[in-house]
Design a protein around this motif. Structure first.
Motif, PDB file in Angstrom:
ATOM      1  N   ILE A   1       0.841  -1.205   0.000  1.00 23.54           N
ATOM      2  CA  ILE A   1       0.000   0.000   0.000  1.00 23.54           C
ATOM      3  C   ILE A   1       0.870   1.246   0.000  1.00 23.54           C
ATOM      4  O   ILE A   1       0.593   2.222  -0.706  1.00 23.54           O
TER       5      ILE A   1
ATOM      6  N   PHE B   1      -6.480  -3.912  -0.015  1.00 27.03           N
ATOM      7  CA  PHE B   1      -6.387  -3.507  -1.416  1.00 27.03           C
ATOM      8  C   PHE B   1      -6.449  -4.700  -2.366  1.00 27.03           C
ATOM      9  O   PHE B   1      -6.726  -4.538  -3.547  1.00 27.03           O
TER      10      PHE B   1
ATOM     11  N   GLY C   1      -9.882  -1.869  -0.206  1.00 31.50           N
ATOM     12  CA  GLY C   1      -9.208  -0.873   0.601  1.00 31.50           C
ATOM     13  C   GLY C   1     -10.117   0.320   0.799  1.00 31.50           C
ATOM     14  O   GLY C   1     -10.853   0.717  -0.120  1.00 31.50           O
TER      15      GLY C   1
END
Length: 519
Positions: free
Chosen positions: A313, A360, A377
């Protein structure tokens, strides 16, 4: 004469090789990405060329020897830490009969009949109790069954279905053998009996002769053969030793040897790996998605409790929203992640009320449903006063909050975790480690070597090479602590309030995720 040990970490995207002295000090280290190795014949398919894969590993080994400027004869033993599940079908002539199928392969529609077959023959709970591996599209078993059902012409030519550990060991020595640890990533291995499961193999009609010999970690497979010596630069006769699944080797390299300790890997994924003597493998652990595997240390076991996106991320944020920071890093030679985390430090604990759900690429272990590919996410709580520093801090805190959920689920099973030993790229950030200590209310120990997979492999090699009498003695000599992060009571209290809100995000957003998946 000074003697050396080699650890090889054959990871998902990069092969790393490190040469250590017998006290665990790094002599040289190299890494190579798998360039032109992976093949994507269809959407969601991920295969690889086994020979190009091997050449990458061999080149990484030779680079490390050359950089170390040492006599290869002084390397007494080596071992391999590997990413699990990926298979390579080898024919009777010793050549691949089909591309390797990577663990990230998601030919999900094609795999559905194979998963249904496993479930119908044995049941999800039964196979989990035997193997410690939840029923899903990832393990080697579904890939083998896919070839058996969809490509009979290939399946009938197979001599061995190899995982990455036995493939590398075979290339080095001519002996097809792998550790109990890596074998457990196949979903065909009985983790309590520590052997290939005759019950599963019979139910699925897979001949045991198609699988390599299983051995405990830290045992001699064989010696480097002449051809491998020419390809890698290793000395002929160097001992090749069974290693393990990457998370177990990383745990050993971090010094995780006994109950109460857990390895916490912050890399592309986030993984908590605690040690236990007697694992709990039942409906409850299955419902939250815990993987269980033999440890590379003695008769103990580890859980793999993970979620798919952690450091990934922060990389996503860097690639899409950190042009200024990347430019500064290029001009000054700083690490761009150091710049980003220094910005995060400008935000206060709780990121000014901003929360990030780090799913995500779907969810992981923790709150049910586990490994939900429809999870997304989420950045929630935005106000006009929020700054970039708040967003970056929310990323760091969101990963830490999810890690706390995992720890609490494990401790509910009666497995205490008194300290986390941090490895992986994220462990280099002092801010992130302190946030984790404050959020989880656990002591975080940072080892001297954070890329611990190669060190864990070298420790196993040291025992087989008779440098040390057992793994525990080797680890206590070769693993050193760099720093310790203690939870700060006043900050931990603040984070507990935010954590109580964070825990409600996933269950309350599930209906939304389901609707989004249908769009």
């Amino acid at each position: 004469m000074v003697l050396y040990l080699m650890g090889i970490d054959v990871g998902s995207t990069v092969c790393k090789t490190t040469i250590y002295d017998c006290e665990g000090r790094i002599v040289s280290t190299t890494g190579r990405e798998y360039e032109d190795v992976f093949i994507y014949p269809r959407e969601d398919w991920c295969e690889y060329d086994p020979e190009k894969f091997w050449k990458t590993v061999a080149s990484c080994i030779s680079d490390c020897i050359r950089m170390g400027k040492l006599n290869p004869k002084d390397i007494i033993a080596l071992s391999v830490s590997v990413s699990g599940e990926s298979i390579i079908p080898i024919g009777r002539d010793g050549k691949p009969v089909y591309n390797g199928i990577n663990w990230t392969d998601r030919r999900s529609k094609s795999y559905e009949p194979q998963r249904e077959k496993i479930d119908r023959k044995l049941g999800a709970l039964r196979i989990y109790k035997i193997t410690g591996y939840p029923l899903n599209p990832v393990p080697s078993s579904v890939r083998i069954l896919w070839l058996k059902d969809e490509r009979t012409d290939v399946y009938d030519k197979v001599w061995k279905f190899m995982l990455w550990e036995d493939f590398v060991n075979w290339k080095l020595t001519g002996e097809a053998a792998l550790s109990y640890s890596t074998a457990s990533s196949s979903q065909l291995f009985d983790i309590r009996r520590r052997e290939w499961s005759s019950e599963i193999l019979e139910a699925l009609d897979i001949n045991i002769d198609l699988l390599s010999k299983c051995m405990p970690s830290g045992k001699v497979v064989g010696e480097v053969c002449l051809r491998a010596s020419e390809e890698t630069g290793l000395s002929k006769g160097t001992l090749v030793v069974t290693g393990g699944w990457d998370q177990t080797c990383g745990a050993l390299g971090a010094g995780v040897l006994e109950e109460g300790q857990a390895c916490n890997t912050t890399g592309t994924v986030e993984c908590v790996t605690p040690v236990m003597k007697d694992p709990v493998v039942d409906e409850k652990t299955l419902s939250i998605g815990l993987y269980c595997s033999p440890h590379v240390v003695g008769e103990s076991y580890v859980y793999f409790a993970w979620f798919p996106t952690s450091g990934a991320i922060l990389k996503w944020f860097r690639d899409n929203f950190a042009e200024k920071e990347v430019e500064i890093a290029n001009k000054t030679g700083q690490d761009v992640y150091d710049i980003l985390t220094s910005e995060a430090a400008e935000s206060k604990p709780g990121a000014n009320g901003l929360f990030l759900l780090p799913f995500f690429e779907g969810s992981g272990v923790g709150q049910p449903p586990a490994f939900n590919i429809d999870a997304r996410g989420v950045l929630i709580g935005l106000r006009l006063y929020h700054r970039k520093s708040d967003v970056i801090r929310a990323i760091l805190e969101g990963v830490a909050f999810q890690t706390r959920i995992i720890i609490e689920k494990i401790e509910e099973l009666g497995i205490p975790i008194r300290e986390l030993r941090a490895i992986g790229g994220g462990a280099k950030s002092k801010l992130w480690m302190q946030i984790k200590a404050d959020v989880t209310n656990k002591k975080i120990v940072l080892p001297d070597v954070t890329e611990a997979g190669t060190l864990g492999a070298a420790i196993l090699a040291s025992v087989a090479g008779k440098v040390y009498t057992n793994v525990e003695k080797a680890a206590r000599k070769m693993c050193r602590e760099k720093s310790i992060f203690h939870p700060r009571a006043e900050i931990a209290e603040i984070y507990s309030k935010y954590y109580n809100v964070y825990k409600e995000l996933y269950p309350n957003l599930l209906p939304v995720f389901n609707k989004m998946a249908s769009l």
